[in-house]
Design an enzyme around this catalytic site. Structure first.
Site, PDB file in Angstrom:
ATOM      1  N   TYR A   1      -4.117 -13.702   2.313  1.00 45.20           N
ATOM      2  CA  TYR A   1      -3.661 -13.873   3.703  1.00 45.20           C
ATOM      3  C   TYR A   1      -4.606 -14.828   4.421  1.00 45.20           C
ATOM      4  CZ  TYR A   1      -0.524  -9.950   2.883  1.00 45.20           C
ATOM      5  OH  TYR A   1       0.478  -9.152   2.396  1.00 45.20           O
TER       6      TYR A   1
ATOM      7  N   GLU B   1      -2.331  -3.677  -5.612  1.00 48.72           N
ATOM      8  CA  GLU B   1      -3.732  -3.833  -5.182  1.00 48.72           C
ATOM      9  C   GLU B   1      -4.613  -2.680  -5.659  1.00 48.72           C
ATOM     10  OE1 GLU B   1      -3.879  -4.692  -0.951  1.00 48.72           O
ATOM     11  OE2 GLU B   1      -3.100  -6.710  -1.285  1.00 48.72           O
TER      12      GLU B   1
ATOM     13  N   GLU C   1       2.024 -11.549  -2.632  1.00 42.75           N
ATOM     14  CA  GLU C   1       1.806 -11.369  -1.186  1.00 42.75           C
ATOM     15  C   GLU C   1       1.029 -12.568  -0.687  1.00 42.75           C
ATOM     16  OE1 GLU C   1       0.299  -7.666   0.404  1.00 42.75           O
ATOM     17  OE2 GLU C   1       1.324  -6.526  -1.172  1.00 42.75           O
TER      18      GLU C   1
ATOM     19  N   GLN D   1       5.594 -10.553   4.992  1.00 45.73           N
ATOM     20  CA  GLN D   1       6.757  -9.927   4.407  1.00 45.73           C
ATOM     21  C   GLN D   1       8.004 -10.633   4.937  1.00 45.73           C
ATOM     22  OE1 GLN D   1       6.448  -5.627   4.513  1.00 45.73           O
ATOM     23  NE2 GLN D   1       4.309  -5.665   3.860  1.00 45.73           N
TER      24      GLN D   1
ATOM     25  N   ASN E   1       0.832  -1.214   0.000  1.00 44.50           N
ATOM     26  CA  ASN E   1       0.000   0.000   0.000  1.00 44.50           C
ATOM     27  C   ASN E   1       0.861   1.255   0.000  1.00 44.50           C
ATOM     28  OD1 ASN E   1      -2.169  -1.732   0.133  1.00 44.50           O
ATOM     29  ND2 ASN E   1      -2.470  -1.492   2.330  1.00 44.50           N
TER      30      ASN E   1
END
Ligand code: AHR
Length: 502
Positions: free
Chosen positions: A243, A172, A291, A351, A71
């Site tokens: 996630y 994103e 991610e 991360q 982001n």
């Protein structure tokens, strides 16, 4: 309880792209400041990078590291992070309500990558900025000399071009939370024009365009279809993110969530094929799962930090402390990527340090491996070569997340020299051992090199600064090869790596 498996040397899913074991560092929380960079730390090198962290990253042998967001990138001016440090502006980072000192920028990051034995995968800002900033950034990084931007880099002290080949076009962009959020059409057009301009500089770049932020997005999977409709010819990969969480404290449900990951890959694979057919294209766009991880332990703490009316420097954001249960989940995610390596070419654990990360640090203190470090370490070390197709037949369970979920979650990799066969296996059963019984076809004279196991009576067990070795792998010798079959008793809720010389 028994799970029968058949594996054949010639039944290959795909040659695994080693970039499956890549990572991600964002200007977020203490990932950069206090994570990789802490000039006052006792282990800091001449550039202020923590050597203890570099050592742990090197062990992971992560081919690429995505940077600088996330982001964060969607309101980032890359120019703020270059030039004399004392002249770099302090800015507000709108994504994470943080003050950004810009003491680390692209040049320092590229230097760090070299030390950490990884390569940069850079993201351009297609949120608040666009094509022009992207092409200038590329020229600054990659052009040798003799132009405004390349000479500026040289003036800043980096004579040689960085030669960054892998670029993400935004982050994103389907997410309403993103600065500069766009519709699929708007983004697809912008990505296409940006890609064309970047290829005008270097045709050989690999470009990743934004897919969905997760498979529960309202716009999924129309987003991918529209974006690819606009930029199929100019892109190489489409990015997906996912996630995982166990908020309801239901282990079987939690561990079944990798089936959703598998469906996500299948669906987007279908979308890619659909647009490919419409375009009459020869090219197949790859999936960059740039991610992925478990992310939920720190949610409450993050809410509290973000609710404060302040703009801190490097706050303790997204500092998930992973437990043993998460080892099983991460093992299952990596198995899914190996099994789907026909589609997934790049994957970045999100991360790398402190922020939802396998490596944790204390400011001024130690760095240590979180529990999830280990499945990543083993997959990166032994999961290179060809993914083999496993035919499995074993017990299954039904849960809220899915039906017919196999208790055994496994993958197998044959090394490129054809001499080593590695099985990665998770037993999802909470109480019972699983008799893993694999018929080895085309593997005469197989013998066990090594068997590693992770189990723990306490699913909540964690590694901490003072007790960094609470959850670690151990070597065991319970597997056997008899009559061309590999047999191993996989303990309840366990993660195993079994390596055979073949
Ligand atoms: O990795 C943390 C955040 O998750 C990233 O900044 C964003 O891309 C995603 O929503």
């Amino acid at each position: 309880m028994k799970a029968n498996v058949i594996v054949h040397r010639d039944f290959r899913v795909a040659s695994i792209d080693s970039r499956l074991y890549s990572s991600f560092l964002e200007h977020l929380g203490r990932a950069i400041y206090g994570g990789i960079y802490e000039p006052e730390h006792p282990t800091a090198d001449e550039n202020g990078f923590r050597r203890d962290v570099i050592d742990l990253v090197r062990e992971l042998n992560s081919p690429y590291c995505r940077y600088p967001g996330g982001n964060f990138v969607s309101a980032y001016n890359w120019e703020d992070g270059v030039g004399p440090r004392s002249e770099r502006p302090v800015r507000l980072d709108l994504a994470w309500r943080t003050r950004e000192s810009n003491q680390i920028g692209v040049n320092e990051f590229v230097d760090w990558c070299k030390k950490a034995n990884t390569k940069p995968m850079l993201a351009v800002n297609l949120g608040s900025r666009g094509l022009d900033a992207a092409r200038n950034f590329l020229e600054y990084c990659n052009h040798p000399a003799g132009t405004y931007w390349s000479d500026l880099r040289r003036k800043h002290g980096w004579t040689n071009p960085h030669d960054v080949k892998l670029w993400c076009l935004g982050n994103e962009m389907d997410g309403p939370w993103q600065v500069g959020h766009k519709s699929a059409y708007e983004y697809g057009r912008l990505a296409d024009e940006t890609a064309k301009a970047m290829r005008g500089f270097d045709k050989s770049l690999e470009l990743v365009v934004c897919g969905s932020s997760h498979s529960d997005m309202k716009t999924y999977p129309d987003w991918e279809a529209e974006v690819l409709e606009q930029c199929y010819d100019s892109a190489d990969h489409i990015s997906l993110h996912m996630y995982f969480a166990n908020r309801e404290k239901n282990t079987l449900n939690y561990l079944a969530r990798t089936t959703k990951l598998d469906r996500y890959i299948t669906t987007i694979g279908g979308v890619i094929d659909y647009v490919k057919a419409k375009k009459r294209s020869k090219k197949t766009i790859g999936i960059s799962f740039d991610e992925w991880n478990v992310w939920y332990h720190s949610n409450q703490q993050d809410k509290e930090i973000l609710a404060r009316d302040e703009w801190p420097d490097a706050p303790h954001l997204l500092e998930d402390v992973y437990n043993f249960e998460d080892v099983l989940q991460v093992g299952g995610i990596l198995n899914t990527f190996i099994r789907r390596s026909d589609r997934v070419r790049i994957a970045c654990i999100a991360q790398l340090v402190n922020v939802i990360a396998p490596i944790m640090t204390e400011d001024g203190g130690p760095a240590w491996r979180q529990t999830i470090y280990y499945p990543l370490y083993f997959a990166s070390k032994y999961g290179r070569g060809s993914a083999l197709q496993l035919i499995t037949d074993g017990p299954t369970y039904d849960c809220d997340e899915a039906n017919d979920v196999p208790y055994l979650d496994a993958s197998a990799v044959l090394s490129d020299d054809g001499k080593t066969l590695t099985f990665f296996a998770v037993n999802r059963h909470t109480e019972r051992a699983l008799d893993f019984d694999a018929r080895l076809e085309g593997f005469a004279n197989a013998r066990i090199i090594e068997q590693v196991e992770m189990t723990n009576g306490d699913l909540q067990a964690v590694n901490t600064a003072t007790r960094p070795e609470t959850v670690i792998p151990i070597s065991v010798e319970t597997a056997k090869i008899e009559d061309g079959r590999l047999r191993a008793a996989l303990k309840p809720l366990s993660y195993s790596v079994i390596r055979l010389s073949v």
